[in-house]
Design a protein around this motif. Structure first.
Motif, short mmCIF file in Angstrom:
data_model
loop_
_atom_site.label_atom_id
_atom_site.label_comp_id
_atom_site.label_asym_id
_atom_site.label_seq_id
_atom_site.Cartn_x
_atom_site.Cartn_y
_atom_site.Cartn_z
N MET A 1 0.84 -1.20 0.00
CA MET A 1 0.00 0.00 0.00
C MET A 1 0.88 1.25 0.00
O MET A 1 2.02 1.22 0.42
N ARG A 2 0.30 2.35 -0.47
CA ARG A 2 0.96 3.66 -0.45
C ARG A 2 -0.14 4.70 -0.64
O ARG A 2 -1.22 4.37 -1.14
N CYS B 1 0.17 -7.52 6.74
CA CYS B 1 1.59 -7.46 6.39
C CYS B 1 2.09 -8.89 6.17
O CYS B 1 2.60 -9.52 7.10
N ALA C 1 -3.30 -4.51 9.32
CA ALA C 1 -3.38 -3.04 9.27
C ALA C 1 -4.81 -2.57 9.45
O ALA C 1 -5.07 -1.58 10.14
N CYS D 1 -6.04 4.24 0.29
CA CYS D 1 -4.95 4.56 1.22
C CYS D 1 -4.57 6.02 1.04
O CYS D 1 -4.21 6.44 -0.07
N HIS E 1 -2.37 9.39 3.19
CA HIS E 1 -1.20 9.49 4.07
C HIS E 1 -1.54 9.15 5.52
O HIS E 1 -0.89 8.30 6.13
N PHE F 1 -6.89 5.16 6.05
CA PHE F 1 -7.65 4.49 5.00
C PHE F 1 -9.02 5.16 4.95
O PHE F 1 -9.63 5.42 5.98
N HIS G 1 -4.16 5.12 10.23
CA HIS G 1 -3.13 4.08 10.20
C HIS G 1 -2.58 3.80 11.58
O HIS G 1 -2.25 4.71 12.33
N GLN H 1 2.69 2.19 10.38
CA GLN H 1 3.21 3.36 9.67
C GLN H 1 3.93 2.99 8.37
O GLN H 1 4.00 3.81 7.46
N LEU I 1 3.58 1.70 5.30
CA LEU I 1 2.46 1.31 4.44
C LEU I 1 2.86 0.25 3.42
O LEU I 1 2.07 -0.64 3.11
N SER I 2 4.10 0.31 2.92
CA SER I 2 4.53 -0.65 1.89
C SER I 2 4.57 -2.08 2.44
O SER I 2 4.55 -3.04 1.66
#
Length: 137
Positions: free
Chosen positions: A13-14, A38, A49, A95, A97, A100, A114, A117, A119-120
């Motif tokens: 995610m980003r 994750c 998440a 997503c 910053h 969500f 979030h 932290q 996100l990736s």
């Protein structure tokens, strides 16, 4: 697609990335859940998440996280319950910053800030319960 479903989110995610789940609720549903995690590890369980859990008996859409085996504070406030037995639905998880944004059938239902932290690292989607999946994107 077979439920329970587990799939990879390419690149994780980003901000600006969206996950789309389209499906049909079963005729006599109890609940279903959509989780962004994750990885897909079961032991130890992957960090969650965001988990969206639709509970039909209470007409609630619960959301939570689970980090290092610890569940966070559950959120349940929604303006209305959007899912109807035997009817199609479209869930979009956008997503941004800090959060969500979750939309059901084009209507924004809630924000979930979030708790993870990185996100990736959120690179897996899991879906289970009383539904059929018709499209993922």
């Amino acid at each position: 697609m077979v439920v329970p479903f587990c799939g990879h989110i390419k690149g994780g995610m980003r901000p600006g990335k969206k996950v789309l789940v389209m499906g049909i609720v079963d005729l006599n549903p109890e609940s279903f859940a959509i989780s962004l995690t994750c990885g897909d590890s079961e032991d130890p369980p992957a960090d969650v998440a965001i988990e969206l859990k639709a509970v039909f008996t209470d007409r609630q859409l619960l959301r939570n996280s689970c980090i290092s085996g610890q569940r966070g504070e559950e959120q349940s406030a929604i303006p209305y319950f959007p899912f109807i037995p035997d009817q199609p639905f479209r869930v979009e998880i956008l997503c941004e910053h800090p959060r969500f944004r979750v939309f059901v059938d084009g209507h924004q239902l809630f924000d979930f800030y979030h708790r993870i932290q990185t996100l990736s690292a959120i690179d897996t989607i899991k879906i289970n319960g009383d539904l059929q999946i018709t499209k993922l994107g």
